[in-house]
Every structure is written in C-alpha cells, then in structure tokens.
Design a protein around this motif. Structure first.
Motif, PDB file in Angstrom:
ATOM      1  N   ILE A  81      13.128  12.075   6.980  1.00 28.11           N
ATOM      2  CA  ILE A  81      11.240  11.598   6.119  1.00 28.11           C
ATOM      3  C   ILE A  81      11.360  10.281   6.920  1.00 28.11           C
ATOM      4  CG2 ILE A  81       9.368  10.348   4.741  1.00 28.11           C
ATOM      5  CD1 ILE A  81      10.678  12.747   2.743  1.00 28.11           C
ATOM      6  N   ASP A  82      10.035   9.712   8.396  1.00 29.45           N
ATOM      7  CA  ASP A  82      10.481   8.889   8.411  1.00 29.45           C
ATOM      8  C   ASP A  82       9.238   8.326   8.266  1.00 29.45           C
ATOM      9  OD1 ASP A  82      13.420   8.155  10.183  1.00 29.45           O
ATOM     10  OD2 ASP A  82      12.064   9.789  11.391  1.00 29.45           O
ATOM     11  N   LEU A 140       2.840   6.449   2.797  1.00 26.73           N
ATOM     12  CA  LEU A 140       2.802   8.010   3.047  1.00 26.73           C
ATOM     13  C   LEU A 140       1.524   8.323   3.577  1.00 26.73           C
ATOM     14  CD1 LEU A 140       1.544   8.430  -1.053  1.00 26.73           C
ATOM     15  CD2 LEU A 140       3.724   8.917   0.384  1.00 26.73           C
ATOM     16  N   ALA A 141       0.488   8.055   4.625  1.00 28.98           N
ATOM     17  CA  ALA A 141      -0.036   8.376   5.910  1.00 28.98           C
ATOM     18  C   ALA A 141       1.040   8.467   6.674  1.00 28.98           C
ATOM     19  CB  ALA A 141      -1.164   7.669   5.375  1.00 28.98           C
ATOM     20  N   SER A 142       2.204   7.279   6.492  1.00 25.98           N
ATOM     21  CA  SER A 142       2.958   6.831   8.027  1.00 25.98           C
ATOM     22  C   SER A 142       3.622   8.322   7.794  1.00 25.98           C
ATOM     23  CB  SER A 142       3.450   5.523   8.381  1.00 25.98           C
ATOM     24  OG  SER A 142       4.259   5.359   6.981  1.00 25.98           O
ATOM     25  N   THR A 143       4.192   8.895   7.549  1.00 27.59           N
ATOM     26  CA  THR A 143       5.709   9.641   7.330  1.00 27.59           C
ATOM     27  C   THR A 143       5.840  10.638   8.314  1.00 27.59           C
ATOM     28  OG1 THR A 143       4.609  11.245   5.706  1.00 27.59           O
ATOM     29  CG2 THR A 143       5.434  10.068   4.895  1.00 27.59           C
ATOM     30  N   ARG A 144       6.941  10.840   8.566  1.00 25.58           N
ATOM     31  CA  ARG A 144       6.930  11.469   9.657  1.00 25.58           C
ATOM     32  C   ARG A 144       7.814  12.767   9.816  1.00 25.58           C
ATOM     33  NH1 ARG A 144       2.797  10.291  10.898  1.00 25.58           N
ATOM     34  NH2 ARG A 144       1.623   9.370  11.881  1.00 25.58           N
ATOM     35  N   SER A 194       1.603  -1.594  -0.025  1.00 23.37           N
ATOM     36  CA  SER A 194      -0.015   0.253   0.079  1.00 23.37           C
ATOM     37  C   SER A 194       1.140   1.176   0.393  1.00 23.37           C
ATOM     38  CB  SER A 194      -0.813  -0.143   1.179  1.00 23.37           C
ATOM     39  OG  SER A 194      -1.857   1.022   1.107  1.00 23.37           O
ATOM     40  N   VAL A 195       0.575   2.132  -1.262  1.00 19.67           N
ATOM     41  CA  VAL A 195       1.313   3.244  -1.216  1.00 19.67           C
ATOM     42  C   VAL A 195       0.839   4.625   0.066  1.00 19.67           C
ATOM     43  CG1 VAL A 195       1.908   5.145  -2.453  1.00 19.67           C
ATOM     44  CG2 VAL A 195       2.254   2.864  -3.710  1.00 19.67           C
ATOM     45  N   THR A 239       6.880   3.940   6.828  1.00 19.25           N
ATOM     46  CA  THR A 239       6.303   2.230   7.521  1.00 19.25           C
ATOM     47  C   THR A 239       6.381   2.497   5.743  1.00 19.25           C
ATOM     48  OG1 THR A 239       5.876   3.129   9.338  1.00 19.25           O
ATOM     49  CG2 THR A 239       5.804   0.930   8.700  1.00 19.25           C
ATOM     50  N   LEU A 240       7.283   1.282   5.419  1.00 19.31           N
ATOM     51  CA  LEU A 240       7.131   0.322   4.165  1.00 19.31           C
ATOM     52  C   LEU A 240       6.748  -1.103   4.898  1.00 19.31           C
ATOM     53  CD1 LEU A 240       6.067   0.872   1.191  1.00 19.31           C
ATOM     54  CD2 LEU A 240       8.669   0.669   0.850  1.00 19.31           C
ATOM     55  N   LEU A 241       6.035  -1.782   4.516  1.00 17.21           N
ATOM     56  CA  LEU A 241       5.619  -3.079   4.866  1.00 17.21           C
ATOM     57  C   LEU A 241       5.752  -3.354   6.182  1.00 17.21           C
ATOM     58  CD1 LEU A 241       6.850  -3.907   1.222  1.00 17.21           C
ATOM     59  CD2 LEU A 241       4.396  -4.560   1.820  1.00 17.21           C
ATOM     60  N   GLY A 242       5.215  -2.532   6.693  1.00 21.26           N
ATOM     61  CA  GLY A 242       6.011  -3.181   8.668  1.00 21.26           C
ATOM     62  C   GLY A 242       7.254  -2.871   8.941  1.00 21.26           C
ATOM     63  N   LYS A 243       7.913  -2.222   8.249  1.00 25.48           N
ATOM     64  CA  LYS A 243       9.700  -2.308   8.218  1.00 25.48           C
ATOM     65  C   LYS A 243       9.808  -0.536   8.263  1.00 25.48           C
ATOM     66  CE  LYS A 243       9.886  -6.479   8.485  1.00 25.48           C
ATOM     67  NZ  LYS A 243      10.764  -7.648   9.574  1.00 25.48           N
TER      68      LYS A 243
END
Length: 301
Positions: free
Chosen positions: A251-252, A232-236, A227-228, A254-258
């Motif tokens: 830019i922190d 994008l929603a997880s960015t900090r 899920s792209v 999360t991608l695929l739970g990582k």
C-alpha cells in the motif's frame, strides 16, 4: 460523422468505467475480495466511510465474523465492576462535554490554559515531541509481535508525524475553539450515559459509536493540518507476492506530503481473500475467552 465516431469511442469507455465503479462498490459490500488487491481496496473504501461493521464483515470469513460478534459481549464479563469514584469522574466529564452551552464553557476554561502552556512550553515543544518520537521508536524496536518490515514501516510513520507534531499550531486559539466544538458535538452524538453502558454495548451499537468517534477524530486532526481522508484517497495498491493461498499487497500512500508504504498479508479461503492479521487476532481472542472456562472446569474436578 465525427459525432457518430465520437459516440462509438466514448460509449464503450463510459460503460467500462461504470462497470468498474460498480465492481469496486460490490467488493466493499461482499465478504472478502475476489483478488488480494480487491480485498484491500474494499477495506480502504469502508474505512473512508467509517463503516466499521462493514469493515469487519468484509475482512473476515463469515465464520470468524460470527465468532467476533458472539464474543463481543463476553470480553468484559469477568472484569471487576466500575468503582463509585470512576463513575463520578465519568459523569462529571460527560456533563462538561454535553451540558447546556458546553462549547462556550469549555472553551472559556481552555483558553487561559492555552496561553499559559504557550508561554511555558512553546520553546520546549519540539524537544518534547522529538523525545516522544524516540520513545515510540524504542517501543516499536522492542515489540516482539512485529517483524522487521512492520517495524520499518512504523518508524517511517513516526518520522513523518514527528515534524508535524512539532510544528502544528496547538496553541492557536481559533483552532482550539474549532476543536472544542468538534469534541462537544462528538460527545453529544455518542450520548454515553454511564461507564457500565460502555461495557454492555452490543457489537452493532459499538460499531456505530466507533464510527462517530472516528469521524470526530478525523475532524479534529484536520483542524491541525493532518487529513486522514487525503491519506486514504492517495492509496495505490500493488501485489508483491501471491502463491499457495497467501498474498502480500503493498500500500503506497501520501501523508502530510510525504510518500509512505505499508504491506499487508492476505489469505485465501473458499476462493475469497481476507486479512491474515485480523483473522488471527479474532481466533486468538476467541481462544483466550475459552481459557478461563477450561481452567475452571479442570479445577472443579
């Protein structure tokens, strides 16, 4: 008394939240950002919606954005014409993707091939994907335009995507049918008539087409578990450095739970902040477009 006290506490808080939301929305619609983090957040918000025209306009100073628009149609001016063979291939592909009952026909063609590929490559797929990941890492290592930090970020991304690609249900018939539906719907929305149309497309039309293609790609990836939008929603965001009109923002996400991170550099111009890499790319591309004309004028003399 409690109700009145509660209103006194909540109303200022709600007002602050509304003002903050409006401010963030304004940042995405303005040229550049009021701060380095605001500039990056504005770009992320535009990427979420697939507004590529707005993204370029936000990330570039007005003069560079105008240059990008002016140069857009010039990039393909000196390319050789499309051959009759390539035109025929293009037309056949478009017809297959957009013709009557294209979803059913295309899936009927894909289904037996998936069964065949599953039997032939199921056990080999993890190894093949691992080899592909190693190949990508080698290309990153050899890339002269990336610094050490960027190479490390790219390696981390490959390390996360490789296990996903090894385990994704590529041979699942139900998902394949969904993906075919997305592919056909996207092709119909793009409504491409000829390869020449691709070359003659103006900037605004191209950005609209990019948005359609991007939306289709996100849908297809989501079918297979990536899920792209979630990434994008997880960015900090956090500012690493900011001095002399140049800032680095981390830019922190999360991608695929990582958990992953990346850094981007911004430059300040007339009190606003812009993407350094995009500005440099637009200016270099413009210089390259000027080169043939300069060479031609010199040789003519």
């Amino acid at each position: 008394m409690r109700s009145r006290s509660l209103r006194r506490t909540l109303l200022p808080l709600l007002a602050a939240l509304v003002l903050a939301a409006c401010h963030n929305k304004d940042e995405a619609t303005q040229v550049g950002g009021s701060t380095p983090e605001a500039a990056v957040q504005g770009s992320i918000d535009l990427l979420k919606t697939g507004d590529f025209n707005g993204l370029w306009k936000h990330a570039l100073p007005a003069a560079d954005y105008a240059t990008l628009r002016t140069d857009w149609s010039r990039h393909n001016a000196n390319r050789p014409p499309v051959s009759a063979t390539d035109k025929a291939r293009f037309n056949a592909a478009v017809q297959k993707l957009t013709g009557p009952d294209a979803e059913t026909k295309l899936y009927a063609e894909v289904r037996p091939k998936l069964d065949q590929m599953q039997q032939q490559y199921k056990d080999q797929l993890p190894v093949l994907v691992a080899m592909g990941g190693a190949f990508l890492k080698n290309n990153v290592a050899q890339n002269q335009t990336l610094d050490s930090e960027q190479k490390a970020q790219a390696d981390s991304l490959v390390d996360v995507l490789t296990p996903w690609a090894q385990q994704a249900p590529w041979f699942d018939q139900a998902r394949a049918k969904q993906a075919v539906g997305v592919l056909v719907a996207t092709a119909r929305k793009l409504d491409l008539k000829s390869p020449d149309q691709l070359r003659s497309m103006d900037f605004d039309t191209a950005m609209t087409q990019y948005a359609s293609g991007y939306a289709g790609l996100k849908q297809a990836l989501a079918i297979y578990g990536l899920s792209v939008d979630d990434a994008l929603a997880s960015t900090r965001l956090s500012t690493v450095s900011n001095q002399n009109g140049r800032a680095v923002v981390k830019i922190d996400y999360t991608l695929l739970g990582k958990p992953l991170s990346a850094e981007t550099t911004l430059v300040q111009q007339d009190g606003r902040w812009y993407s350094e890499s995009l500005v440099d790319n637009v200016r270099k591309a413009h210089e390259q477009l000027q080169q043939p004309a300069t060479t031609g004028s010199v040789s003519a003399h």
